[in-house]
Design an enzyme around this catalytic site. Structure first.
Site, PDB file in Angstrom:
ATOM      1  CG  LEU A 237      44.321  34.028  39.257  1.00 16.13           C
ATOM      2  CD1 LEU A 237      45.758  34.225  38.776  1.00 16.13           C
ATOM      3  CD2 LEU A 237      44.295  33.164  40.502  1.00 16.13           C
ATOM      4  CG  HIS A 238      37.544  36.719  41.536  1.00 16.32           C
ATOM      5  ND1 HIS A 238      36.605  36.903  40.544  1.00 16.32           N
ATOM      6  CD2 HIS A 238      37.361  35.450  41.977  1.00 16.32           C
ATOM      7  CE1 HIS A 238      35.885  35.803  40.401  1.00 16.32           C
ATOM      8  NE2 HIS A 238      36.322  34.906  41.245  1.00 16.32           N
ATOM      9  CG  ASP A 239      40.772  39.125  45.772  1.00 17.40           C
ATOM     10  OD1 ASP A 239      40.747  38.375  46.757  1.00 17.40           O
ATOM     11  OD2 ASP A 239      39.763  39.727  45.349  1.00 17.40           O
TER      12      ASP A 239
END
Ligand code: RIB
Ligand code: CA
Length: 309
Positions: A237-239
């Site tokens: 969940l990079h962002d």
């Protein structure tokens, strides 16, 4: 409690969507504007996706369109990861409204002036809009309280062996942002590849059946094989990382560094060169680089946000 005014610049793909859904539920954050950029998928699709997520949140945040291509380099997308529509094919109704008529970089500047130095900018796509705004409005940086980005990597890459996607798409814009004179808080792959959610955890979130949790699982679950092939046991969940930092900074570990972007070379184009692991130190420490996260806490706060709808 006074809320932090936040502007989010995004290239809404599946993890941008998760980030928007998270930020919307943080009780210390007030989203005051959203802007879209070509990235995961083309600008028209990132804009439609952002408007769709606003409808899913039942919010009418103003959405402003920005750049449909990078400053200099040819545009490359990430539809191989996010699907042709950018949301992994997860079914959502067509958006109920249109984007605003004003350009992203002008709307961002006007809101930053209106917020009189309190606005926090979170950029979770290629930095084309942010660099354009900083260039057209040289005093923008003086009105921004903080600039948080998801992008880059002190080590490694995910678009090439040495570059992370957001920076790789527009390295020239990214260089402008890192050289703007304001310290950048950078959430690169060093931390975001540790911020994953396993298949079992996705199922746990979706046990509370709502349109939001159903969308999250439908958009994210098909990404699992992509990450499993990389040897990562969940979907990154990079962002979401910079969003949770807004309320839970204590779950992250950051280090001050000099960070500059390769804009010329072929092999390392788009690499965020940092002095974190080097005897040679850059003179100007222009970034705080996130390196580690308490993943259990990350998952707990993310899950709470998505299940709070
Ligand atoms: O490298 C990950 C980044 O690229 C994320 O922002 C993802 O949405 C894509 O834009
Ligand atoms: Ca993104």
């Amino acid at each position: 409690m006074s809320k932090i005014p936040v502007w989010i610049d995004c290239d809404t793909g599946v993890d941008d969507a998760a980030a928007l859904l998270t930020a919307n539920q943080l009780d210390n954050v007030q989203i005051v504007g959203l802007s879209t950029v070509a990235g995961n998928v083309p600008l028209d699709k990132t804009t439609v996706n952002t408007l769709k997520i606003c409808d899913l949140m039942k919010k009418d945040y103003p959405v402003y369109m920005g750049a449909d291509r990078p400053w200099i380099r040819p545009y490359v997308d990430a539809s191989d990861v996010h699907g042709n529509d950018g949301l992994g094919g997860a079914p959502l109704p067509a958006p109920s409204r249109k984007p605003e008529n004003k350009k992203a970089w002008d709307a961002l500047y006007e809101e930053a002036v209106r917020q009189d130095g309190e606005l926090v900018l979170v950029a979770i796509g290629p930095l084309t809009n942010v660099a354009t705004a900083l260039t057209l409005h040289p005093d923008l940086k003086d009105y921004l309280k903080k600039i948080l980005i998801m992008g880059g990597a002190a080590v490694g890459g995910n678009r090439t062996a040495s570059a992370e996607f957001n920076i790789y798409v527009d390295p020239d814009a990214a260089q402008t942002v890192f050289r703007c004179g304001k310290q950048i808080t950078m959430f690169g792959l060093d931390v975001t590849q540790k911020a994953y959610v396993t298949a079992e955890e996705m199922d746990r979130i979706a046990e509370k059946v709502t349109p939001v949790t159903t969308f999250f699982k439908e958009s994210m679950a098909p990404r699992m094989p992509f990450y499993e092939d990389l040897g990562i046991v969940g979907v990154c969940l990079h962002d979401v990382c910079p969003m949770l930092y807004l309320k839970y900074p204590e779950i992250f570990e950051l280090e001050e560094a000099g960070v500059y972007v390769e804009t010329q070379a072929e092999l390392t184009l788009g690499k965020t060169v940092t002095d974190l692991f080097s005897d040679h130190q850059f003179e100007k420490k222009n970034a705080m680089v996130a390196l580690r996260v308490d993943r259990e806490a990350f998952f707990r706060h993310f899950s709470d946000a998505l299940q709070s709808y």
